[in-house]
Design an enzyme around this catalytic site. Sequence first.
Site, mmCIF file in Angstrom:
data_model
loop_
_atom_site.group_PDB
_atom_site.id
_atom_site.type_symbol
_atom_site.label_atom_id
_atom_site.label_comp_id
_atom_site.label_asym_id
_atom_site.label_seq_id
_atom_site.Cartn_x
_atom_site.Cartn_y
_atom_site.Cartn_z
ATOM 1 N N ASN A 16 6.655 -25.130 -15.817
ATOM 2 C CA ASN A 16 6.946 -26.710 -15.994
ATOM 3 C C ASN A 16 8.033 -26.460 -16.930
ATOM 4 O OD1 ASN A 16 4.872 -27.813 -14.073
ATOM 5 N ND2 ASN A 16 3.450 -26.969 -15.341
ATOM 6 N N LYS A 20 14.204 -24.662 -17.274
ATOM 7 C CA LYS A 20 14.359 -23.739 -16.565
ATOM 8 C C LYS A 20 14.291 -23.012 -14.632
ATOM 9 C CE LYS A 20 11.042 -19.810 -17.676
ATOM 10 N NZ LYS A 20 9.816 -19.047 -17.926
ATOM 11 N N ASP A 78 8.187 -13.502 -16.676
ATOM 12 C CA ASP A 78 8.541 -13.257 -18.379
ATOM 13 C C ASP A 78 9.010 -12.749 -19.339
ATOM 14 O OD1 ASP A 78 6.144 -13.386 -20.113
ATOM 15 O OD2 ASP A 78 5.661 -10.935 -20.254
ATOM 16 N N SER A 79 9.429 -13.431 -19.931
ATOM 17 C CA SER A 79 10.199 -13.002 -20.946
ATOM 18 C C SER A 79 10.388 -12.293 -22.832
ATOM 19 C CB SER A 79 11.501 -13.734 -21.352
ATOM 20 O OG SER A 79 12.312 -14.190 -19.750
ATOM 21 N N TYR A 163 14.055 -17.148 -30.504
ATOM 22 C CA TYR A 163 14.355 -16.503 -31.498
ATOM 23 C C TYR A 163 15.720 -16.574 -31.049
ATOM 24 C CZ TYR A 163 10.324 -13.816 -31.777
ATOM 25 O OH TYR A 163 8.802 -13.653 -31.618
ATOM 26 N N LYS A 184 25.158 -20.481 -22.008
ATOM 27 C CA LYS A 184 23.778 -19.125 -22.430
ATOM 28 C C LYS A 184 22.916 -19.563 -21.366
ATOM 29 C CE LYS A 184 18.750 -19.202 -23.994
ATOM 30 N NZ LYS A 184 18.330 -19.583 -24.536
ATOM 31 N N HIS A 189 19.828 -13.444 -20.029
ATOM 32 C CA HIS A 189 18.755 -12.152 -19.112
ATOM 33 C C HIS A 189 18.008 -12.699 -17.946
ATOM 34 C CE1 HIS A 189 16.989 -14.204 -22.313
ATOM 35 N NE2 HIS A 189 15.945 -14.275 -22.073
ATOM 36 N N ARG A 190 18.035 -14.334 -17.688
ATOM 37 C CA ARG A 190 17.101 -14.897 -17.060
ATOM 38 C C ARG A 190 17.739 -15.170 -15.876
ATOM 39 N NH1 ARG A 190 15.450 -19.787 -17.984
ATOM 40 N NH2 ARG A 190 13.890 -18.757 -19.445
#
Length: 205
Positions: A16, A20, A78-79, A163, A184, A189-190
């Site tokens: 949600n 993202k 998942d990250s 982080y 970003k 990474h996503r």
Amino acid sequence: LPYKGEIYMKLIIASNNAHKVSEIKAILGCFYDEILSLREAGIDMDVVEDADTFEGNALKKAREEFSVADADAVLSDDSGLMVDALGGAPGVYSARYAGEGHDDAANNAKLLDALRDVPDEKRTARFCTSVALIRRGMPAVTADGSVEGVILHSPQGENGFGYDPLFYYEPLKKSFAQLTPEEKNSVSHRRRALESLCDKLRAEK
């Protein structure tokens, strides 16, 4: 080539998080007619992420959400942060590194304490993401993405979360928390995991 609507039409994102969801819609929109968040799909489900890898957690979440979803596919991710000097920690425990119920500030404080005596050249780290796509009548697809950086000695920047204030990205000479959302997203990474997923989907054609 994109095959929107030819095989499956409706995708539910197991999240949600508006930021993202927006990013995923932009990258995977060519493959689906409709992309919904959990809330938009009317799903209220909390999956326990207890696997020992990012891919394991992503697959578990996607499978459990898919079992209750009225959709052709469910995408989960998942990250986490992996720090070389800490043997890959905090890894899958990134969100709860300082313990259950602790916030980003507590996690960052614990990380800085763990690296207190580690010199700059050994503070290398990477953000990692695994995405998992569960589809009706088709094999599951997973993909990974990562971005390399260095852990700073103190937080820098006001953007981002987690982080990000401690993660220094050398190519842009900034911490992730000093990057604009656009900066970003372009290196995250996503995004790299999602683009890898797109490549795998196109290769199926």
